[in-house]
Motif scaffolding. Structure first.
Motif, mmCIF file in Angstrom:
data_model
loop_
_atom_site.group_PDB
_atom_site.id
_atom_site.type_symbol
_atom_site.label_atom_id
_atom_site.label_comp_id
_atom_site.label_asym_id
_atom_site.label_seq_id
_atom_site.Cartn_x
_atom_site.Cartn_y
_atom_site.Cartn_z
ATOM 1 N N GLY A 25 -5.690 6.203 -3.444
ATOM 2 C CA GLY A 25 -6.393 4.964 -3.116
ATOM 3 C C GLY A 25 -7.775 4.936 -3.722
ATOM 4 O O GLY A 25 -8.234 3.909 -4.227
ATOM 5 N N SER A 26 -8.441 6.089 -3.680
ATOM 6 C CA SER A 26 -9.767 6.213 -4.285
ATOM 7 C C SER A 26 -10.031 7.673 -4.605
ATOM 8 O O SER A 26 -9.375 8.575 -4.064
ATOM 9 N N LYS A 31 -8.302 10.265 -1.939
ATOM 10 C CA LYS A 31 -8.001 9.552 -0.702
ATOM 11 C C LYS A 31 -6.743 8.722 -0.894
ATOM 12 O O LYS A 31 -6.529 8.131 -1.951
ATOM 13 N N SER A 57 -3.863 5.844 -0.564
ATOM 14 C CA SER A 57 -3.811 4.385 -0.516
ATOM 15 C C SER A 57 -3.259 3.950 0.835
ATOM 16 O O SER A 57 -2.275 4.513 1.330
ATOM 17 N N THR A 58 -3.915 2.991 1.471
ATOM 18 C CA THR A 58 -3.435 2.455 2.755
ATOM 19 C C THR A 58 -2.914 1.029 2.606
ATOM 20 O O THR A 58 -2.807 0.297 3.587
ATOM 21 N N ALA A 59 -2.592 0.649 1.383
ATOM 22 C CA ALA A 59 -1.992 -0.668 1.158
ATOM 23 C C ALA A 59 -0.660 -0.740 1.902
ATOM 24 O O ALA A 59 0.057 0.261 1.992
ATOM 25 N N ASP A 63 2.354 1.037 0.687
ATOM 26 C CA ASP A 63 2.309 2.492 0.595
ATOM 27 C C ASP A 63 2.370 3.173 1.953
ATOM 28 O O ASP A 63 2.200 4.395 2.047
ATOM 29 N N ALA A 102 -7.792 5.677 -9.237
ATOM 30 C CA ALA A 102 -7.186 4.899 -8.151
ATOM 31 C C ALA A 102 -5.935 4.212 -8.663
ATOM 32 O O ALA A 102 -5.922 3.653 -9.765
ATOM 33 N N GLY A 103 -4.874 4.276 -7.859
ATOM 34 C CA GLY A 103 -3.604 3.671 -8.252
ATOM 35 C C GLY A 103 -2.604 4.658 -8.793
ATOM 36 O O GLY A 103 -1.403 4.341 -8.894
ATOM 37 N N ARG A 107 0.149 8.005 -3.344
ATOM 38 C CA ARG A 107 -0.629 7.181 -4.276
ATOM 39 C C ARG A 107 -2.122 7.339 -3.977
ATOM 40 O O ARG A 107 -2.541 7.347 -2.813
#
Length: 383
Positions: free
Chosen positions: A146-147, A228, A230-232, A235, A161-162, A144
């Protein structure tokens, strides 16, 4: 104090890393030579004045020398540790003694002995990666976005993003690292991405651009999109592996490094890669120090990873058909197998001198690169 700190942070890790890689490489030559019935006169870690030595029951002199920038195995009947033949010395030996020289062995045995060094380097990398995967596992990020880096190829392609990357050219993408693996080897190549955006799937054509990144042999150019991960928490997942799965992943990882390193070296030959990014001993020492310091904070994995990377690089570089390197010897043996006889002494002597000049030039050039980057870095810090 600054000198002591520099020694502790950079010189010691560098010596450890290089000594491990060199020892394994030379031990590959040594052990297969022993299996083939060749007498080993000396096994040396480092060059120059001897610091420590002992002679084993087989007559091999095991030595540690003062200059820790390599090593060698000297087989009986060779002129030196580079396996340069000494025909006059061999011819003067009694038949029984001549039989245990390297030169007296059939081509297949000599080839096996020479190839064993680089092969041992690859096995070392596989063993290290197997241990890392088995002990630490690995952290996998969902594919995913992230940015998106402003001005990058990803932004130009329309990534947002997303976005969740589903496939690249029809290949399913299970993790962000898998996406990076494909993108890094596809610079200037149009790729077709299918991403999930909200409740719908979107197709995005994108062409990765060349970017420079650091590696164990210097800076290499790879393809990048400027995305970049995603570090959510949703994820990020931790995966653990058993011994068999760890071994499989280690072989895959080693093969990928061989591919990337080989591509870089091939790029140097064809002019696609810039030789001014090649690193020498100073650059490797700097990376060794940084990884050793990282190990003090997050564990041994970064430091071990560097040893594995350098081991693959050393193994692959030695297989290139340059006289004096293992690949050069294998080339000579291949010619001998085809012709039914070895090249004459004069041709071999000229080839070895040429190889020595090439290797020496490479060392000088890479060291110059290291010094230039170090001066630039110090000047930047001073300003």
């Amino acid at each position: 104090m600054n000198l002591l700190t520099t020694f502790a942070f950079y010189v010691v890790p560098f010596v450890i890393v290089l000594s491990v890689v060199v020892f394994i490489h030379e031990f590959g030559h040594f052990i297969v030579g022993r299996w083939c019935g060749v007498k080993v006169d000396a096994f040396s870690i480092g060059f120059g004045p001897e610091i420590y030595a002992r002679v084993d029951r087989h007559g091999t002199r095991w030595r540690i020398a003062a200059i820790p920038l390599g090593g060698y195995v000297k087989f009986h009947g060779d002129a030196n540790g580079a396996s340069v033949p000494d025909p006059e010395s061999v011819a003067a030996m009694p038949a029984a003694e001549r039989a245990v020289t390297f030169a007296a062995q059939p081509v297949w045995k000599r080839s096996a002995i020479v190839f064993a060094g680089p092969f041992a380097n690859f096995l070392l990398a596989i063993a290290i990666f197997t241990g890392i995967f088995a002990v630490y596992g690995r952290t996998l990020l969902a594919p995913r976005v992230g940015s998106v880096v402003a001005g990058g190829a990803g932004e130009a392609a329309g990534f947002k993003a997303g976005d969740l990357i589903l496939t690249i050219d029809g290949v399913p993408i299970p993790s962000f690292s898998k996406m990076q693996e494909i993108v890094s080897s596809s610079a200037d190549t149009r790729l077709l991405f299918v991403v999930r955006r909200g409740d719908s799937d979107v197709t995005l054509p994108a062409t990765p651009a060349w970017r420079e990144v650091s590696s164990a042999v210097g800076k290499v150019r790879i393809g990048m999109l400027g995305l970049k991960a995603s570090t959510a928490p949703a994820d990020v997942r931790e995966e653990r592996y058993g011994p068999v799965a760890s071994l499989g992943l280690a072989v895959e990882e080693t093969w990928q490094i061989i591919g990337r390193t080989g591509s870089y070296i091939g790029g140097l030959i064809t002019g696609r890669e810039s030789a001014d990014q090649l690193s020498g001993p100073i650059g490797i020492a700097q990376i060794s120090g940084e990884m050793a310091q990282a190990a003090s904070k997050v564990g041994l994995a970064p430091f071990l990873n560097l040893i594995a990377l350098l081991s693959v690089s050393v193994g692959l570089l030695n297989l290139f058909p340059v006289p004096l390197l293992d690949g050069g010897h294998l080339l000579f043996f291949g010619i001998e197998a085809i012709r039914g006889k070895a090249l004459n002494e004069r041709a071999q002597e000229v080839a070895f001198r040429l190889g020595l000049a090439m290797v020496g030039t490479l060392m000088i050039f890479s060291t110059y690169n290291d010094l230039a980057r170090l001066i630039e870095r110090l000047a930047g810090g001073a300003s």
